[in-house]
Each structure stands twice: as C-alpha cells, then as structure tokens.
Design a protein around this motif. Structure first.
Motif, PDB file in Angstrom:
ATOM      1  N   ASN A 217       0.836  -1.206   0.000  1.00 40.79           N
ATOM      2  CA  ASN A 217       0.000   0.000   0.000  1.00 40.79           C
ATOM      3  C   ASN A 217       0.870   1.254   0.000  1.00 40.79           C
ATOM      4  N   GLN A 218       1.913   1.238  -0.839  1.00 38.14           N
ATOM      5  CA  GLN A 218       2.804   2.391  -1.038  1.00 38.14           C
ATOM      6  C   GLN A 218       3.569   2.760   0.236  1.00 38.14           C
ATOM      7  N   ALA A 219       3.672   1.817   1.194  1.00 40.53           N
ATOM      8  CA  ALA A 219       4.368   2.072   2.459  1.00 40.53           C
ATOM      9  C   ALA A 219       3.822   3.337   3.139  1.00 40.53           C
ATOM     10  N   ARG A 220       2.508   3.427   3.121  1.00 41.45           N
ATOM     11  CA  ARG A 220       1.858   4.596   3.716  1.00 41.45           C
ATOM     12  C   ARG A 220       1.672   4.378   5.218  1.00 41.45           C
ATOM     13  N   GLU A 221       2.139   5.331   5.999  1.00 44.28           N
ATOM     14  CA  GLU A 221       1.989   5.260   7.453  1.00 44.28           C
ATOM     15  C   GLU A 221       0.536   5.515   7.854  1.00 44.28           C
ATOM     16  N   ILE A 222       0.137   4.962   8.986  1.00 43.01           N
ATOM     17  CA  ILE A 222      -1.231   5.173   9.480  1.00 43.01           C
ATOM     18  C   ILE A 222      -1.295   6.551  10.157  1.00 43.01           C
ATOM     19  N   LYS A 223      -1.603   7.524   9.350  1.00 39.34           N
ATOM     20  CA  LYS A 223      -1.696   8.919   9.797  1.00 39.34           C
ATOM     21  C   LYS A 223      -2.886   9.567   9.087  1.00 39.34           C
ATOM     22  N   PRO A 224      -3.407  10.652   9.603  1.00 35.82           N
ATOM     23  CA  PRO A 224      -4.493  11.343   8.902  1.00 35.82           C
ATOM     24  C   PRO A 224      -4.016  12.049   7.640  1.00 35.82           C
ATOM     25  N   TYR A 225      -2.713  12.173   7.496  1.00 31.03           N
ATOM     26  CA  TYR A 225      -2.125  12.773   6.301  1.00 31.03           C
ATOM     27  C   TYR A 225      -1.182  11.750   5.675  1.00 31.03           C
ATOM     28  N   TYR A 226      -0.649  12.031   4.490  1.00 28.85           N
ATOM     29  CA  TYR A 226       0.216  11.085   3.790  1.00 28.85           C
ATOM     30  C   TYR A 226       1.644  11.196   4.301  1.00 28.85           C
ATOM     31  N   LEU A 227       2.138  10.102   4.852  1.00 27.30           N
ATOM     32  CA  LEU A 227       3.500  10.037   5.366  1.00 27.30           C
ATOM     33  C   LEU A 227       4.137   8.732   4.914  1.00 27.30           C
ATOM     34  N   HIS A 228       5.312   8.844   4.306  1.00 28.79           N
ATOM     35  CA  HIS A 228       6.028   7.670   3.787  1.00 28.79           C
ATOM     36  C   HIS A 228       7.474   7.726   4.282  1.00 28.79           C
ATOM     37  N   ARG A 229       7.869   6.712   5.039  1.00 28.33           N
ATOM     38  CA  ARG A 229       9.235   6.653   5.563  1.00 28.33           C
ATOM     39  C   ARG A 229      10.148   5.800   4.690  1.00 28.33           C
ATOM     40  N   GLU A 230       9.567   5.032   3.771  1.00 24.24           N
ATOM     41  CA  GLU A 230      10.360   4.187   2.880  1.00 24.24           C
ATOM     42  C   GLU A 230       9.603   3.970   1.572  1.00 24.24           C
ATOM     43  N   VAL A 231      10.280   3.389   0.605  1.00 20.00           N
ATOM     44  CA  VAL A 231       9.690   3.148  -0.709  1.00 20.00           C
ATOM     45  C   VAL A 231       8.665   2.022  -0.604  1.00 20.00           C
ATOM     46  N   GLY A 232       7.505   2.223  -1.201  1.00 19.43           N
ATOM     47  CA  GLY A 232       6.472   1.198  -1.213  1.00 19.43           C
ATOM     48  C   GLY A 232       6.048   0.858  -2.625  1.00 19.43           C
ATOM     49  N   TYR A 233       4.998   0.048  -2.731  1.00 22.78           N
ATOM     50  CA  TYR A 233       4.559  -0.478  -4.030  1.00 22.78           C
ATOM     51  C   TYR A 233       3.034  -0.452  -4.110  1.00 22.78           C
ATOM     52  N   ASN A 234       2.530  -0.398  -5.318  1.00 22.06           N
ATOM     53  CA  ASN A 234       1.086  -0.411  -5.539  1.00 22.06           C
ATOM     54  C   ASN A 234       0.676  -1.838  -5.901  1.00 22.06           C
ATOM     55  N   TYR A 235       0.625  -2.714  -4.903  1.00 23.81           N
ATOM     56  CA  TYR A 235       0.456  -4.140  -5.148  1.00 23.81           C
ATOM     57  C   TYR A 235      -0.856  -4.709  -4.593  1.00 23.81           C
ATOM     58  N   MET A 236      -1.782  -3.895  -4.140  1.00 26.22           N
ATOM     59  CA  MET A 236      -2.986  -4.415  -3.493  1.00 26.22           C
ATOM     60  C   MET A 236      -3.984  -4.974  -4.521  1.00 26.22           C
ATOM     61  N   MET A 237      -4.800  -5.930  -4.082  1.00 25.38           N
ATOM     62  CA  MET A 237      -5.859  -6.495  -4.926  1.00 25.38           C
ATOM     63  C   MET A 237      -7.152  -5.716  -4.708  1.00 25.38           C
ATOM     64  N   SER A 238      -7.899  -5.505  -5.780  1.00 28.03           N
ATOM     65  CA  SER A 238      -9.149  -4.758  -5.666  1.00 28.03           C
ATOM     66  C   SER A 238     -10.246  -5.620  -5.055  1.00 28.03           C
ATOM     67  N   ASN A 239     -11.234  -4.964  -4.471  1.00 28.04           N
ATOM     68  CA  ASN A 239     -12.379  -5.640  -3.868  1.00 28.04           C
ATOM     69  C   ASN A 239     -13.213  -6.385  -4.907  1.00 28.04           C
ATOM     70  N   ILE A 240     -13.184  -5.895  -6.157  1.00 29.18           N
ATOM     71  CA  ILE A 240     -13.909  -6.564  -7.244  1.00 29.18           C
ATOM     72  C   ILE A 240     -13.268  -7.919  -7.548  1.00 29.18           C
ATOM     73  N   LEU A 241     -11.944  -7.926  -7.740  1.00 32.10           N
ATOM     74  CA  LEU A 241     -11.256  -9.175  -8.061  1.00 32.10           C
ATOM     75  C   LEU A 241     -11.322 -10.156  -6.900  1.00 32.10           C
ATOM     76  N   ALA A 242     -11.252  -9.640  -5.680  1.00 37.56           N
ATOM     77  CA  ALA A 242     -11.369 -10.516  -4.511  1.00 37.56           C
ATOM     78  C   ALA A 242     -12.739 -11.189  -4.483  1.00 37.56           C
ATOM     79  N   GLY A 243     -13.766 -10.510  -5.017  1.00 37.20           N
ATOM     80  CA  GLY A 243     -15.089 -11.111  -5.104  1.00 37.20           C
ATOM     81  C   GLY A 243     -15.099 -12.330  -6.019  1.00 37.20           C
ATOM     82  N   ILE A 244     -14.339 -12.252  -7.108  1.00 38.49           N
ATOM     83  CA  ILE A 244     -14.216 -13.424  -7.978  1.00 38.49           C
ATOM     84  C   ILE A 244     -13.581 -14.571  -7.204  1.00 38.49           C
TER      85      ILE A 244
END
Length: 375
Positions: A217-244
């Motif tokens: 999830n792009q190495a996004r920290e759990i904050k009310p704003y966008y905070l990234h301490r390291e490089v992340g990736y866009n690797y999550m599966m969508s809710n639609i595909l998970a339904g399949i």
C-alpha cells in the motif's frame, strides 16, 4: 477439425462470483478494501491454517514482497530453478540481486535438492552464502519440499515456496504454499482458482504479512495525512477481483477433482504409446494437475514435441511446450547455472496438453484421438 478451439487452461467461473461483484458495486467498494478482500483472505487463512494472508495484484508481486521481507538486496544471491517462468525470476532482478539457476530432477521436473546442497556448500566455502532459496512447484507438481526445508534449516537460509501453479496440491497432507517461511499463490486467469489477475503471500508469522500489506500500500503510514518513511509499491488487490476469488473458493475441490481426472484419463488412454511418458506423484504427494504434461521420447515414427504441438494446433487444440529454461533465455543467460541438461531435455520433450476443468468429456476425447492419430 473441431468447430471451436479447445484452450489449454481457460478460466472456469461458476456464477457465484457475480453475486460478490454486484455486492461490491452496490456498496461502492471497488477499491483495494472491502468485504470481499477481508473474506477472501479469511478463506485462504482457513485453507492454509495460517493467521493472516496478504492479497496482492499478482503472484509476481507476492514474490517481490517475499524477497524484500527475506532481506534480499543488491548483490545478494537467490537460488531458483531454471525450469521456471520468468515471473519468478524478474523480482530477483528488481532487487538488483543475482539468480543462481539450478537444474531439475526427473522425478518431479522440479529443482534438484542434491544440486542445491552442493551449491550452498560451495558458496559458503567462498564466503558468499545465498540469501534465499526460491523453490517452485512447477505445473502444480510438489517439489521435494522436505529436502529443501531441511537444507533451509541446516544452513539458515530462508525458504520461499512459489506455489503459484499449485493451489490444492499437497505433500504429506499439507497444502503446498505452506512449507517455507513464506508461500506464493497466483490467481491468474489460467490457474485452477482465478481472480482474473492476482496473487497472495502466505506466512506463518503475522508480522511478515503486516509488513507485506504495508509495503503493498505504497508504504503509507497510518496517519491522517500522507506520510512515507520508505519506498512502497502499488500491489494491493481490488475488492472486485477478490469477489471473484470468494466465488471460486466454493468450487475449488470440484476444479481440482476435474483436473486430476483429466490427467488420469490422458495417462490411461495414451498408455499404449510407448514413447509418451506421464510422471506419477511421489509418495505422500498429490499434484493439482494444473497442466497435464507429457514427454515425447525418441520413437520409431520420428514424432517430436514440435510435431505434436503443430498437429494439435492444426486441429484447433491449444497446447504449449514446457517452460524454456531460464539459463537459456537472452534476458537471463549471463547469470550462473548449476547442473547438466535435465531441464533442457524436459523442455525439448515436454508438452502441456489441454487441462482446463471446464473441458467436456467429448473435448477431452477429441484431444486424445488427435494425439493417437499422429502416432
């Protein structure tokens, strides 16, 4: 000639998928979050008897995350079978690491544990212990995982099991994907269980899965704003595909039974052709028979693997040569290779026959008749 093409391994949907997709749309949850993601993960956790699973957008993404979690970095070396798909090797190069390609053994077509041990010992003598062992259950056939797990423990090298082809296969009644420190699944469109595109990372350690989800999830920290301490990736599966995937889990055992039935039928109906060889499972192992692989040995009719491939293609039947060994590929042939010519021999002789669980008995018999016709 058949009136329509018989495909190698097409998707096989059952209708239940539509219910979950429609619910996701009605709830406006089409992002990589939602009930389908949560429930599909839970069903996989129960199947593999683990605490948590990370759904991702491909098996390749899952491999990449597993290497990061294993600490693989630039210049590190990763042991991997040469008889393999490029999607297993590319993530090693994403990390600027070095693949060490290992030859196959004929019992399973998978990586030879004896060669793996020799390689590890030679590397340790040189002061360069490999960083990870990436084992693959090729075509859904269990590799010699107990031997590889013993080597992993003996030399303290993480074992990652790429079971991308192998959901539903077992060894010692244990599901493939659960033997290593981490396991990989693929839900590509041609797999036994599909989400159109997608994959999963399995681990017994929930901290590894938590970190995999964070990185995907792009190495996004759990904050009310966008905070990234390291490089992340866009690797999550969508809710639609998970339904399949949720819809597919309910018929997994049926799909497995049909694939195994198709393989057994090929074995039985083509047993009289001496030059054709189908491999049996090792003791205490059960393949999922994602693809039915046959070897075409030298024969009086001088029929080769390519002859059979073209004959089937002419009759609207899709088949495919087994994987071309990675150490022979232009993209990878500069990297070290350990072994002889077993994998190359399997490639030259091996053909994957139509294996889809939606194939009818009439279609299966048509394929068998066309194979017999050539010989």
């Amino acid at each position: 000639m058949h009136l329509y093409k018989i495909w190698l391994s097409p998707p096989h949907l059952n209708g239940a998928e539509l219910k979950y997709i429609q619910e996701a749309i009605a709830q406006n949850w089409v992002s990589p979050y939602g009930e389908n993601v949560d429930e599909f993960e839970k069903s996989l956790e129960a199947y593999f008897d683990v605490n948590d699973v990370a759904l991702v957008n491909s098996g390749t993404s899952a491999i990449h995350l597993s290497l990061i979690l294993a600490g693989v970095k630039q210049g590190d070396e990763v042991i991997v079978p040469t008889l393999n798909f490029a999607g297993c090797v590319n993530p090693i190069l994403y990390q600027n690491a070095i693949p060490l390609f290992v030859d196959s053994e004929m019992d399973t077509f998978n990586m030879d544990p004896t060669l793996v041990q020799e390689l590890i010992e030679n590397k340790i003598k040189l002061g360069n212990k490999p960083k990870a062992i990436l084992a693959v259950d090729i075509f859904g056939i269990p590799c010699k995982l107990n031997d590889l797990a013993s080597l992993s423990k003996k030399y303290d090298i993480p074992l990652i099991e790429d079971a991308a082809d192998a959901i539903g296969a077992t060894l010692d009644d244990k599901p493939l994907g659960s033997f290593g420190e981490m396991g990989i699944l693929s839900f590509n469109g041609n797999k036994v269980l599909t989400t159109s595109g997608g994959g999963a990372l399995i681990a017994s350690d929930p901290e590894l899965i938590a970190r995999a989800k964070y990185l995907s999830n792009q190495a996004r920290e759990i904050k009310p704003y966008y905070l990234h301490r390291e490089v992340g990736y866009n690797y999550m599966m969508s809710n639609i595909l998970a339904g399949i995937g949720r819809g597919q889990m309910g018929v997994l055992q049926e799909r497995l039974a049909r694939r195994r039935e198709i393989y057994a039928t090929y074995q039985r109906e083509l047993a009289h052709i001496d030059c054709l060889e189908f491999i049996n499972d090792l003791p205490n192992a059960q393949s999922n028979r994602w693809l039915s692989v046959v070897l075409i040995h030298d024969n009086k009719a001088n029929v080769t693997r390519d002859d059979l491939y073209h004959h089937l293609e002419k009759n609207e039947i899709e088949s495919r040569p087994v994987w071309n060994p990675m150490h022979l590929q232009p993209a990878f042939n500069k990297y070290p290779y350990f072994g002889s010519d077993v994998a190359e021999s399997i490639f030259k002789k091996g053909l994957c026959l139509p294996s889809g669980s939606s194939m009818t008995d009439n279609e299966l018999q048509f394929v068998i008749d066309k194979v017999k016709e050539l010989f």
